[in-house]
Design a protein around this motif. Structure first.
Motif, PDB file in Angstrom:
ATOM      1  N   GLN A 162       0.906  -1.204  -0.101  1.00  0.00           N
ATOM      2  CA  GLN A 162       0.482   0.126   0.296  1.00  0.00           C
ATOM      3  C   GLN A 162       1.231   1.426   0.041  1.00  0.00           C
ATOM      4  O   GLN A 162       2.295   1.368   0.966  1.00  0.00           O
ATOM      5  CB  GLN A 162      -1.183  -0.192   1.503  1.00  0.00           C
ATOM      6  CG  GLN A 162      -1.737  -1.211   1.451  1.00  0.00           C
ATOM      7  CD  GLN A 162      -2.121  -0.907   2.593  1.00  0.00           C
ATOM      8  OE1 GLN A 162      -3.432  -0.548   3.070  1.00  0.00           O
ATOM      9  NE2 GLN A 162      -2.642  -2.021   3.643  1.00  0.00           N
TER      10      GLN A 162
ATOM     11  N   ASP B  12       3.137  -3.560   3.185  1.00  0.00           N
ATOM     12  CA  ASP B  12       1.819  -4.081   2.634  1.00  0.00           C
ATOM     13  C   ASP B  12       0.653  -4.565   3.859  1.00  0.00           C
ATOM     14  O   ASP B  12       0.531  -3.752   5.257  1.00  0.00           O
ATOM     15  CB  ASP B  12       2.090  -5.836   2.987  1.00  0.00           C
ATOM     16  CG  ASP B  12       2.371  -6.883   4.613  1.00  0.00           C
ATOM     17  OD1 ASP B  12       2.429  -6.036   5.223  1.00  0.00           O
ATOM     18  OD2 ASP B  12       2.984  -8.117   4.411  1.00  0.00           O
ATOM     19  N   ALA B  13      -0.253  -4.458   3.958  1.00  0.00           N
ATOM     20  CA  ALA B  13      -1.436  -5.114   4.927  1.00  0.00           C
ATOM     21  C   ALA B  13      -1.283  -5.428   6.151  1.00  0.00           C
ATOM     22  O   ALA B  13      -1.806  -4.340   7.066  1.00  0.00           O
ATOM     23  CB  ALA B  13      -2.273  -5.850   4.518  1.00  0.00           C
ATOM     24  N   SER B  14      -0.109  -5.886   6.657  1.00  0.00           N
ATOM     25  CA  SER B  14       0.466  -6.345   7.873  1.00  0.00           C
ATOM     26  C   SER B  14       1.146  -4.979   8.386  1.00  0.00           C
ATOM     27  O   SER B  14       1.913  -5.310   9.303  1.00  0.00           O
ATOM     28  CB  SER B  14       0.918  -7.566   7.557  1.00  0.00           C
ATOM     29  OG  SER B  14      -0.551  -8.466   7.948  1.00  0.00           O
ATOM     30  N   PHE B  15       1.300  -4.349   7.810  1.00  0.00           N
ATOM     31  CA  PHE B  15       2.416  -3.035   7.868  1.00  0.00           C
ATOM     32  C   PHE B  15       3.569  -3.904   8.125  1.00  0.00           C
ATOM     33  O   PHE B  15       4.579  -3.602   9.073  1.00  0.00           O
ATOM     34  CB  PHE B  15       2.466  -2.773   8.861  1.00  0.00           C
ATOM     35  CG  PHE B  15       0.603  -1.674   8.918  1.00  0.00           C
ATOM     36  CD1 PHE B  15       0.160  -0.564   8.275  1.00  0.00           C
ATOM     37  CD2 PHE B  15      -0.347  -2.679   9.738  1.00  0.00           C
ATOM     38  CE1 PHE B  15      -0.658  -0.207   8.204  1.00  0.00           C
ATOM     39  CE2 PHE B  15      -1.729  -1.893   9.335  1.00  0.00           C
ATOM     40  CZ  PHE B  15      -1.414  -0.279   8.433  1.00  0.00           C
ATOM     41  N   ASN B  16       4.143  -4.374   7.277  1.00  0.00           N
ATOM     42  CA  ASN B  16       5.193  -5.083   7.247  1.00  0.00           C
ATOM     43  C   ASN B  16       6.516  -3.967   6.224  1.00  0.00           C
ATOM     44  O   ASN B  16       5.681  -3.888   4.688  1.00  0.00           O
ATOM     45  CB  ASN B  16       6.020  -6.435   7.029  1.00  0.00           C
ATOM     46  CG  ASN B  16       5.344  -7.310   8.271  1.00  0.00           C
ATOM     47  OD1 ASN B  16       5.758  -6.607   8.843  1.00  0.00           O
ATOM     48  ND2 ASN B  16       4.397  -7.899   8.123  1.00  0.00           N
TER      49      ASN B  16
END
Length: 409
Positions: free
Chosen positions: A247, A268-272
């Motif tokens: 993102q 990414d969606a998991s904030f990695n």
């Protein structure tokens, strides 16, 4: 005398705007083909070429004696110690210049108006005033309160004599009159699944550009009427600037001329961190994204804070894996913004220090690490790290962090 100074300031401002070689920050002027703050530069105090004496510093455009204003003469930068609820004033060698200044809970972002420095306290939803001559701060009942049901202040910006606070918890942008110590307006932002998550903000004239990480967009504000600021119905969509699986997550905003630069956390969606850090460029005359996103390289993950020095935009990078000591992609990345397209230069690696904030003060560079409480001094010309210091010592039970860094001279 006053009219002469105002005329000189106007001429200097015209010089800064018309210079083709340099793009200076809004509070700086071109002096001898270099950007200088007439408010704090001892070599250009109040006017280009006005050099203060050996035992003087520069405050609010006037030379002051070090004996009566020691903080002005010794302190170079302020750091917001989110873990300690303190602001600390540091010398250029990163040593403590004055006793720590208490704030409310979790000081996170600085904004400066003239010789006044303000810091937003995230979880108490308040703004403290940081005095520099002599050093002082307001906290508790003396701080400016921002009424909210869910405090989560993320960024503080100064423009038009007002303070602008992004409240991610309430999904609002709040304007504050620092003289009266009152909130002027609370602006509701576009909705998102979990709110728009407002972050950084900057202005081009009377237009504001606000990063909305929750919806991968930038909101455009009409601030021509400071009593009734409005948000354009259509946001600038940045979702297409992210690589597959990531993102955009716009973080900080910096305006230079008619260009608006937006750092993209790019997680990414998991904030990695799954891809190189990127930079979006917006043309303020059309409110359109210019070209492709700027790839900041593999040395830069999770870019955030930015600072402009001449025609070089410095971007602070570093990804800190939550609840661990793992830091990757930590660097300060120079970007040449003098041409039609930004050009990324050789990064300054920071090793284990994940930089989240950066400032360039009278030709000297400073960065703050958001995972270790470390302040970093760097040479923007030689492009090397010249010193580090644990500016925000570890507090038992709390993670040490420098959430923001600001010039104070």
């Amino acid at each position: 005398m006053k009219r002469t100074f105002l005329l000189l300031a106007a001429l200097l401002s015209f010089s800064a705007c018309s210079s083709k070689e340099l793009t200076c920050a809004a509070d700086q002027h071109v002096c001898s083909n270099a950007c200088a703050s007439l408010q704090s530069d001892v070599r250009n105090c109040g006017a280009c070429g006005n050099v203060c004496g050996a035992a003087q510093g520069c405050s609010a455009g006037a030379c002051v004696d070090c004996a009566t204003s020691p903080g002005v003469c010794t302190a170079e930068v302020a750091v917001a110690c989110g873990n300690l609820n303190q602001v600390r004033l540091l010398r250029s060698d990163l040593t403590l210049a004055d006793p720590p200044l208490p704030t409310d809970d979790r000081p996170i972002s600085f904004a400066r108006i003239g010789s006044d420095l303000f810091v937003a306290n995230s979880t108490t939803s308040s703004v403290s005033h940081i005095g520099l001559s002599p050093p002082s701060s307001t906290a508790g009942a003396q701080a400016i309160a921002i009424p909210t049901t869910f405090p989560d202040i993320e960024h503080l910006q100064a423009h038009g004599g007002l303070l602008w606070a992004s409240n991610a918890g309430a999904n609002t942008l709040v304007t504050i009159d620092p003289t009266l110590g009152t909130v002027r307006q609370e602006i509701t932002l576009p909705p998102g699944p979990f709110g728009a998550n407002p972050q950084g903000l900057d202005f081009v004239g009377s237009k504001g550009y606000l990063a909305l990480a929750g919806i991968n967009a930038v909101a455009v504000l009409d601030a021509s009427n400071a009593l009734a600021v409005t948000v354009a119905p259509n946001t600038i969509d940045l979702s297409g600037l992210a690589a597959a699986g990531a993102q955009a997550l716009p973080s900080r905003v910096l305006a230079a001329g008619t260009r608006v630069y937006v750092s993209l956390n790019h997680l990414d969606a998991s904030f990695n961190a799954v891809a190189n850090g990127r930079l979006a460029v917006i043309d303020a005359t059309s409110d359109q994204v210019v070209g492709s996103p700027v790839d900041l390289g593999s040395a830069c993950l999770n870019p955030s804070g930015m600072a402009l020095s001449g025609t070089t935009l410095w971007v602070a990078c570093g990804f800190h894996l939550f609840n661990s000591s793992d830091v990757t992609g930590a660097a300060l990345v120079p970007v040449d913004v003098s041409g039609s397209a930004p050009v990324v230069g050789t990064p300054i690696p920071l090793g284990a220090h994940a930089a989240g904030a950066v400032a360039v003060c009278d030709g000297k560079g400073y960065a703050g690490a958001n995972e270790s409480g470390t302040a970093i001094a760097f040479d923007p010309v030689a492009r090397t790290v010249i010193g580090t210091s644990l500016a925000c010592p570890t507090d038992p039970g709390k993670a040490s962090a420098v959430f923001d860094i600001a010039c104070v001279r």
